[in-house]
Design an enzyme around this catalytic site. Structure first.
Site, PDB file in Angstrom:
ATOM      1  N   THR A  47       5.276 -20.542 -14.946  1.00 35.86           N
ATOM      2  CA  THR A  47       5.853 -19.613 -15.913  1.00 35.86           C
ATOM      3  C   THR A  47       5.597 -18.165 -15.502  1.00 35.86           C
ATOM      4  O   THR A  47       4.470 -17.808 -15.197  1.00 35.86           O
ATOM      5  CB  THR A  47       5.248 -19.855 -17.313  1.00 35.86           C
ATOM      6  OG1 THR A  47       5.442 -21.217 -17.673  1.00 35.86           O
ATOM      7  CG2 THR A  47       5.900 -18.944 -18.342  1.00 35.86           C
ATOM      8  N   GLN A  96       0.812  -1.217   0.000  1.00 41.59           N
ATOM      9  CA  GLN A  96       0.000   0.000   0.000  1.00 41.59           C
ATOM     10  C   GLN A  96       0.846   1.267   0.000  1.00 41.59           C
ATOM     11  O   GLN A  96       0.412   2.305  -0.494  1.00 41.59           O
ATOM     12  CB  GLN A  96      -0.948   0.005   1.201  1.00 41.59           C
ATOM     13  CG  GLN A  96      -2.127  -0.927   1.061  1.00 41.59           C
ATOM     14  CD  GLN A  96      -3.042  -0.555  -0.087  1.00 41.59           C
ATOM     15  OE1 GLN A  96      -3.080   0.586  -0.540  1.00 41.59           O
ATOM     16  NE2 GLN A  96      -3.785  -1.533  -0.586  1.00 41.59           N
ATOM     17  N   SER A 147       3.362  -4.986  -4.612  1.00 42.15           N
ATOM     18  CA  SER A 147       2.293  -5.409  -5.518  1.00 42.15           C
ATOM     19  C   SER A 147       2.243  -4.508  -6.730  1.00 42.15           C
ATOM     20  O   SER A 147       2.281  -3.280  -6.608  1.00 42.15           O
ATOM     21  CB  SER A 147       0.942  -5.386  -4.797  1.00 42.15           C
ATOM     22  OG  SER A 147      -0.117  -5.642  -5.702  1.00 42.15           O
ATOM     23  N   CYS A 194      -9.402  -8.196  -0.365  1.00 40.58           N
ATOM     24  CA  CYS A 194      -8.904  -9.566  -0.191  1.00 40.58           C
ATOM     25  C   CYS A 194      -9.513 -10.255   1.026  1.00 40.58           C
ATOM     26  O   CYS A 194      -9.242 -11.421   1.283  1.00 40.58           O
ATOM     27  CB  CYS A 194      -7.378  -9.556  -0.046  1.00 40.58           C
ATOM     28  SG  CYS A 194      -6.527  -8.840  -1.457  1.00 40.58           S
TER      29      CYS A 194
END
Length: 321
Positions: free
Chosen positions: A171, A123, A143, A259
């Site tokens: 991958t 954040q 993130s 989340c």
């Protein structure tokens, strides 16, 4: 090489649009690998790290989860759900790691993390200046989607670079990682935009809410908070109802972390913030909360547009309650 265009006959390893599989050896794979390495440099530079200390993950939650498998995490009560939910899976015999986020995902509060070894910087990244050396961290989580990059990329900073990526990650998402790198390189400009343009808008909304709506609790500190975040509890009005009614007015807000599971439980962050009150009082504060989190290009009339709808919404919901 002849005058013909290249034939890409490694489709089963990954479609070429826009990149090949970075784990291969042919030219398309080498190009994808080079793009990822460039993004690694961009992300490292943005936080004052070395490129070999940056490890890419599909999400910050996964980075936190895999870190929790190697350490016995001691988290603060304000941590992101991906940290909290990983604790029960942690072996107490593993080395202990103190984890404390730098900026809270709900309230925007910025904490003193001088005793933490790991911090989820998701954040804070892109909103305030960051340097992992100055912060004294051994590990940090980042993130991509929190800084305007594509979903599907995150990073774990490991001091010294001694870390083995889990094989389960598969991958690398080259396109998302490249986007992450570009957004990371732009963070100095974005940070300036948040500070100079967004913070005054956030402060204007705070002032108007306090002046025009009674019985509110501001959960975001006046100082030591992210410049774009305002978390408010409107006592006597249910947070989800506020969110839905504002959505009807063309205003997208949140009741907390996206989340968090939809189990109806009050936010653990707000419960911890108001632990001096009774559990029932703290739960009421949590359930009546709304988070306003401004983007860097928020319109100049954001506060006016919100306050054109919000007081009537609160009055109506309190009447129903």
């Amino acid at each position: 090489m002849s005058g013909h265009s290249r034939l890409y006959l490694d489709y089963n390893a990954g479609a070429l649009d826009p990149h090949g599989n970075p784990n291969g050896l042919h030219q398309e794979s080498r190009q994808a690998h080079a793009a990822i390495e460039h993004a690694r440099v961009q992300v490292a530079t943005a936080i004052g790290a070395d490129p070999h200390e940056i490890f890419f993950f599909p999400s910050a939650s996964l980075a936190n989860y895999f870190l929790a498998q190697d350490f016995h995490l001691l988290p603060s009560p304000f941590e992101h759900p991906s940290i909290i939910q990983s604790i029960s899976k942690t072996d107490d015999k593993n080395p202990t790691l103190v984890s404390h986020m730098l900026a809270n995902h709900e309230t925007g509060e910025i904490y003193n993390i001088e005793h933490a070894q790991h911090s989820d910087l998701s954040q804070a990244f892109g909103k305030i200046p960051l340097n992992v050396r100055t912060l004294g961290l051994d590990f940090a989580t980042l993130s991509a989607q929190k800084i305007g990059a594509g979903k599907g990329a995150a990073a774990l900073y490991v001091r010294g670079g001694k870390y083995k990526l889990p094989h389960a990650l598969g991958t690398p998402n080259t396109a998302a990682i490249v986007s992450f790198g570009e957004a990371a390189e732009a963070t100095p400009e974005t940070i300036q935009q948040f500070q100079q343009h967004v913070k005054p808008l956030r402060d204007q909304l705070r002032t108007r809410i306090i002046a025009e709506i009674p019985d509110v609790i501001i959960n975001t500190p006046q100082e030591s908070s992210l410049p774009n975040t305002l978390h408010v509890s409107f006592l006597g009005a249910e947070g989800e109802s506020i969110m839905l009614m504002l959505d009807h007015h063309g205003i997208a807000t949140s009741t907390g972390s996206a989340c968090t599971t939809s189990d109806g439980k009050p936010s653990h962050v707000i419960m911890a913030l108001h632990q001096d009150k009774s559990p029932a009082e703290a739960a009421e504060i949590a359930h009546s909360s709304i988070r306003f989190s401004f983007p860097p290009d928020a319109p100049a009339d954001t506060a006016r547009r919100i306050m054109a709808a919000l007081p009537a919404v609160i009055t109506k919901l309190r009447g129903i309650a």
